[in-house]
Motif scaffolding. Structure first.
Motif, PDB file in Angstrom:
ATOM      1  N   SER A   8       0.731  -1.309  -0.008  1.00  0.00           N
ATOM      2  CA  SER A   8       0.025  -0.080  -0.026  1.00  0.00           C
ATOM      3  C   SER A   8       1.071   1.283   0.072  1.00  0.00           C
ATOM      4  O   SER A   8       2.073   1.230   0.419  1.00  0.00           O
ATOM      5  N   TYR A  54      -0.743  10.197  -5.879  1.00  0.00           N
ATOM      6  CA  TYR A  54      -1.813   9.585  -4.887  1.00  0.00           C
ATOM      7  C   TYR A  54      -2.196  10.554  -3.733  1.00  0.00           C
ATOM      8  O   TYR A  54      -3.238  10.424  -3.071  1.00  0.00           O
ATOM      9  N   LYS A  59      -3.354   3.700  -1.372  1.00  0.00           N
ATOM     10  CA  LYS A  59      -3.908   3.033  -2.412  1.00  0.00           C
ATOM     11  C   LYS A  59      -2.698   1.833  -2.645  1.00  0.00           C
ATOM     12  O   LYS A  59      -1.620   2.052  -2.264  1.00  0.00           O
TER      13      LYS A  59
END
Length: 69
Positions: A8, A54, A59
């Motif tokens: 992540s 991001y 994400k």
């Protein structure tokens, strides 16, 4: 030889990414200086994605490494 890392987009995951990339490059036989420069470049690239693409949102990220010879 191919390895894919999935993690992540949290900066705390970058240490594990660097360690995995370093191990892969060591297995490929690169010199230490080259390994460290490539790890630094990938760390910077991933950091830029986390920050600028991001905007620090959590994400999924994926990094695939392939030895060509």
């Amino acid at each position: 030889m191919t390895r894919t890392l999935r993690f992540s987009s949290e900066t705390c995951n970058l240490a594990q990414m660097r360690a995995s990339v370093r191990a892969f490059l060591d297995d490929c036989g690169f010199e230490e200086c080259t390994v460290e420069l490539m790890v630094l470049a990938l760390d910077e690239a991933c950091t830029n994605v986390i920050r600028h693409a991001y905007h620090h949102a959590c994400k999924p990220m994926s990094l695939t490494m392939t030895r060509l010879r």
